[in-house]
Write an enzyme that holds these catalytic residues in place. Sequence first.
Site, PDB file in Angstrom:
ATOM      1  N   ASP A   1       0.873  -1.174   0.000  1.00 13.97           N
ATOM      2  CA  ASP A   1       0.000   0.000   0.000  1.00 13.97           C
ATOM      3  C   ASP A   1       0.901   1.212   0.000  1.00 13.97           C
ATOM      4  O   ASP A   1       1.845   1.309   0.786  1.00 13.97           O
ATOM      5  CB  ASP A   1      -0.947   0.023   1.199  1.00 13.97           C
ATOM      6  CG  ASP A   1      -2.107   0.967   0.913  1.00 13.97           C
ATOM      7  OD1 ASP A   1      -2.933   0.634   0.048  1.00 13.97           O
ATOM      8  OD2 ASP A   1      -2.175   2.066   1.515  1.00 13.97           O
TER       9      ASP A   1
ATOM     10  N   HIS B   1      10.539   4.610  -2.509  1.00 11.09           N
ATOM     11  CA  HIS B   1       9.823   4.086  -1.346  1.00 11.09           C
ATOM     12  C   HIS B   1       9.623   2.571  -1.481  1.00 11.09           C
ATOM     13  O   HIS B   1       9.872   1.802  -0.566  1.00 11.09           O
ATOM     14  CB  HIS B   1       8.473   4.808  -1.253  1.00 11.09           C
ATOM     15  CG  HIS B   1       7.669   4.832  -2.533  1.00 11.09           C
ATOM     16  ND1 HIS B   1       8.231   5.135  -3.748  1.00 11.09           N
ATOM     17  CD2 HIS B   1       6.368   4.537  -2.794  1.00 11.09           C
ATOM     18  CE1 HIS B   1       7.298   5.044  -4.693  1.00 11.09           C
ATOM     19  NE2 HIS B   1       6.157   4.684  -4.129  1.00 11.09           N
TER      20      HIS B   1
HETATM   21  P1  ITT Z   1      -3.451  -2.391  -5.312  1.00  7.59           P
HETATM   22  O1  ITT Z   1      -4.250  -1.938  -4.113  1.00  7.59           O
HETATM   23  O2  ITT Z   1      -4.133  -3.472  -6.105  1.00  7.59           O
HETATM   24  O3  ITT Z   1      -2.028  -2.739  -4.969  1.00  7.59           O
HETATM   25  P2  ITT Z   1      -3.624   0.404  -6.079  1.00  7.59           P
HETATM   26  O4  ITT Z   1      -3.112   1.197  -7.245  1.00  7.59           O
HETATM   27  O5  ITT Z   1      -5.074   0.614  -5.698  1.00  7.59           O
HETATM   28  O6  ITT Z   1      -3.348  -1.154  -6.356  1.00  7.59           O
HETATM   29  P3  ITT Z   1      -2.804   1.621  -3.598  1.00  7.59           P
HETATM   30  O7  ITT Z   1      -4.139   1.540  -2.962  1.00  7.59           O
HETATM   31  O8  ITT Z   1      -1.590   1.289  -2.777  1.00  7.59           O
HETATM   32  O9  ITT Z   1      -2.694   0.652  -4.854  1.00  7.59           O
HETATM   33  O10 ITT Z   1      -2.653   3.068  -4.215  1.00  7.59           O
HETATM   34  C1  ITT Z   1      -1.388   3.534  -4.556  1.00  7.59           C
HETATM   35  C2  ITT Z   1      -1.509   4.730  -5.481  1.00  7.59           C
HETATM   36  O11 ITT Z   1      -0.468   5.659  -5.135  1.00  7.59           O
HETATM   37  C3  ITT Z   1      -1.259   4.321  -6.910  1.00  7.59           C
HETATM   38  O12 ITT Z   1      -2.457   4.018  -7.584  1.00  7.59           O
HETATM   39  C4  ITT Z   1      -0.543   5.536  -7.473  1.00  7.59           C
HETATM   40  O13 ITT Z   1      -1.486   6.484  -7.853  1.00  7.59           O
HETATM   41  C5  ITT Z   1       0.222   6.069  -6.266  1.00  7.59           C
HETATM   42  N1  ITT Z   1       1.590   5.524  -6.229  1.00  7.59           N
HETATM   43  C6  ITT Z   1       2.092   4.577  -5.375  1.00  7.59           C
HETATM   44  N2  ITT Z   1       3.376   4.300  -5.669  1.00  7.59           N
HETATM   45  C7  ITT Z   1       3.678   5.049  -6.737  1.00  7.59           C
HETATM   46  C8  ITT Z   1       4.839   5.180  -7.519  1.00  7.59           C
HETATM   47  O14 ITT Z   1       5.926   4.455  -7.292  1.00  7.59           O
HETATM   48  N3  ITT Z   1       4.803   6.053  -8.528  1.00  7.59           N
HETATM   49  C9  ITT Z   1       3.713   6.781  -8.799  1.00  7.59           C
HETATM   50  N4  ITT Z   1       2.559   6.709  -8.139  1.00  7.59           N
HETATM   51  C10 ITT Z   1       2.545   5.841  -7.095  1.00  7.59           C
END
Ligand code: ITT
Length: 224
Positions: free
Chosen positions: A86, A200
Amino acid sequence: MNIESETRFSIPHSAFRNLLIATSNKGKVIEIAALLEGLNCHVIGLEDLDQIPPPVEETGTTFVANALIKADYYHAATALLTLADDSGLEVDALDGRPGVYSARYGGEGLSSADQIALLLDEMKDVPEEKRSARFVCSVALVGVVNGASVRQTFEGRCEGRIAFAQRGSGGFGYDPVFIDAETARTFAELSREEKSARSHRGKALRQTIKYIEMLLKRDRGAER
Ligand code: ITT
């Protein structure tokens, strides 16, 4: 995924050697799979499952809580050792938003391009010195290894600032507007290797890999 077709779901001698990467975000899958290369595990993605469980609601208010919700859920559904991520972007001028709501910033269903446009608009009057931000990633590892329960979390952060305009074409999500403090380039201007060395996710995953390697060593000892 680096999984041999004959071992697909046949769960070899030790179920522990299978590791489920429980994310539906393709950008994360690419980065996580590359970071886990070399680990002595069969890496399985959600798309490799015979039946993909419906997504779980991310009701936590912290990255750790949501990573655990996802890892617990997919482990309960598959019995596999499960890794969930997450992550999100905390912007100081927006009091930490979008934070855990990064994927849902601006409402469900917005594209990354829409979310970037919204973020740049919210930040348009914020001066350079107040544009500090960070990416945060919590990784949760949940499963049973050698009869013992594993439920561990790992965190990684990367400091930077929000650009005034997009730069670069790599990565995913907010990468084109996040300027990494150390390289002064956006994450979208870095190669995948450069991003993972700084990011991260790379930081959280490297701790996770060390921990899995320690478990593997212990598992091999128990098998002897
Ligand atoms: P899962 O829950 O299935 O893993 P998700 O995209 O919904 O997929 P998150 O709830 O963790 O995952 O949301 C993370 C969001 O934060 C992601 O959709 C991106 O918009 C942003 N994010 C996270 N890491 C990132 C990265 O390395 N580069 C750019 N944006 C990132």
